[in-house]
Design a protein around this motif. Structure first.
Motif, PDB file in Angstrom:
ATOM      1  N   SER A  38      35.311  35.082  36.245  1.00 34.22           N
ATOM      2  CA  SER A  38      36.205  36.170  35.851  1.00 34.22           C
ATOM      3  C   SER A  38      36.144  37.273  36.891  1.00 34.22           C
ATOM      4  N   ARG A  62      41.577  43.259  25.197  1.00 33.32           N
ATOM      5  CA  ARG A  62      40.291  43.493  25.852  1.00 33.32           C
ATOM      6  C   ARG A  62      39.809  44.918  25.579  1.00 33.32           C
ATOM      7  N   ILE A  84      38.056  40.989  37.583  1.00 27.55           N
ATOM      8  CA  ILE A  84      38.957  41.997  37.015  1.00 27.55           C
ATOM      9  C   ILE A  84      38.980  43.222  37.901  1.00 27.55           C
ATOM     10  N   TYR A  85      40.186  43.616  38.303  1.00 21.27           N
ATOM     11  CA  TYR A  85      40.393  44.802  39.130  1.00 21.27           C
ATOM     12  C   TYR A  85      41.393  45.691  38.404  1.00 21.27           C
ATOM     13  N   VAL A  86      40.963  46.901  38.038  1.00 18.77           N
ATOM     14  CA  VAL A  86      41.801  47.835  37.291  1.00 18.77           C
ATOM     15  C   VAL A  86      41.800  49.181  37.992  1.00 18.77           C
ATOM     16  N   SER A 106      52.601  42.059  30.850  1.00 15.31           N
ATOM     17  CA  SER A 106      51.417  41.294  31.209  1.00 15.31           C
ATOM     18  C   SER A 106      51.850  39.845  31.382  1.00 15.31           C
ATOM     19  N   GLU A 163      43.705  40.103  37.185  1.00 21.57           N
ATOM     20  CA  GLU A 163      42.630  39.311  36.602  1.00 21.57           C
ATOM     21  C   GLU A 163      42.663  37.899  37.163  1.00 21.57           C
ATOM     22  N   THR A 186      45.947  33.514  37.426  1.00 24.95           N
ATOM     23  CA  THR A 186      45.840  34.941  37.687  1.00 24.95           C
ATOM     24  C   THR A 186      46.744  35.683  36.715  1.00 24.95           C
ATOM     25  N   LEU A 200      46.487  46.130  36.488  1.00 25.87           N
ATOM     26  CA  LEU A 200      45.384  45.200  36.310  1.00 25.87           C
ATOM     27  C   LEU A 200      45.659  43.898  37.037  1.00 25.87           C
TER      28      LEU A 200
END
Length: 325
Positions: free
Chosen positions: A318, A106, A320-322, A69, A28, A49, A26
């Motif tokens: 925001s 989340r 978000i790349y997952v 994280s 963010e 980030t 992830l």
């Protein structure tokens, strides 16, 4: 002994072969500029980030995962924020889910900002405890326990627990939220501290549009209640109940969301401090500027009106790349 070791190795090989290796990465991006007025809230800018990864295995409906994280606030030292450990067990099937350990907040815990502020996603991204969810054809109900701190000579014992859920019929729905936070004193209570208890609930009924509608959204209204006690300080419990309503709409890549709390201020341990005002109205103008399977991006301009005489504004971004398997 040789036969036992051989049997263990063979069983281990079979188990490993039967399991599926999984991973998730992830990224963010966080941008949050808060032009706030004290004493309602602190004016500040949060830019940073977050990088997170999880590695694990799954077999049937069981999953084990571990990872890290880390939030890096731009302009600070790399170790200004400590990395958060992710390590949890999960059971998941079509009807039930159970999670134990330290797992991402989340997509698991979704409460009104009055009860749980969005800054928890920045600085406390993991729930450290357990989560359970049961769903059926006409609704779902879940609960969690988040262990915040074990009592030591310097650390107060703190934990949070909550329930939330929904029942629905066609486009009509009824949602419920309940939250408790217990803030005890340190081991020897020196210097003396007072135990604080926070409890609250929200109940809202509403109507949502069909998913195939050109303009999607919902409208809901109900009550918000909070109860607070500081033992030895407050005269019993301080209780407040207010009218609590929310509306949200989206057309293509643009949306608007408005929340109104009227008739009473509230005291939640980790809630948005604006809700301590007797009357509070927030409206967000939202731009969904990235919409892909693995990447999402939103930008919103928020307007805050407290007690009808204070107007503040906020801008949030925001990204978000997952990805993973």
């Amino acid at each position: 002994m040789k036969k036992t070791l051989t049997l263990i190795l063979l069983l281990s090989a079979v188990i490993v072969k039967a399991q599926n290796f999984e991973y998730q990465v992830l990224f963010e991006g966080i941008g949050d500029n808060r032009e706030f007025t004290q004493p309602y809230a602190n004016p500040q800018t949060i830019i940073g980030t977050r990088g997170a990864f999880e590695l694990g295995v799954s077999m049937d409906n069981h999953r084990l995962r571990g990872g890290l994280s880390h939030l890096f606030e731009l302009g600070s030292e790399m170790d200004a924020q400590k990395p958060k450990l992710t390590m949890y067990y999960q059971y998941l099937d079509d009807r039930t889910e159970f999670v134990f350990g330290a797992f991402p907040r989340r997509d698991k815990i979704d409460f009104p900002l009055a009860m749980l502020s969005d800054t928890l996603l920045y600085y406390r991204p993991n729930v450290e405890g357990l989560f359970g969810n049961v769903k059926w054809d006409w609704g779902h109900q879940n609960g969690f326990v988040d262990w915040v701190g074990r009592q030591t000579e310097t650390q107060r014992e703190q934990f949070m627990a909550g329930f939330s859920g929904e029942i629905f019929h066609k486009n009509l729905f009824l949602q419920n939220y309940m939250l408790m936070f217990h803030n005890a004193h340190t081991l020897h209570n020196n210097p003396p501290l007072h135990i604080k208890d926070y409890l609250g609930f929200a109940v809202q009924a509403g109507l949502r549009t069909a998913e195939t509608a050109t303009v999607t959204g919902y409208i809901k209204a109900g009550v918000l209640n909070s109860t607070y006690r500081e033992r030895g300080v407050t005269d019993g419990y301080d209780t407040s109940t207010s009218f609590f309503a929310e509306a949200k709409g989206r057309y293509r890549n643009f949306g608007v969301k408005s929340v109104l709390n009227a008739g009473g201020g509230h005291n939640f341990a980790m809630g948005d401090s604006y809700y301590r005002a007797e009357n509070y109205w927030r409206t967000d103008l939202i731009w969904y500027f990235i919409n892909y399977k693995n990447v999402s991006g939103t930008f919103n301009i928020s307007m805050h009106v407290a007690d009808w005489d204070t107007f503040d504004n906020q801008q949030q971004l925001s990204l978000i790349y997952v990805f993973g398997k």
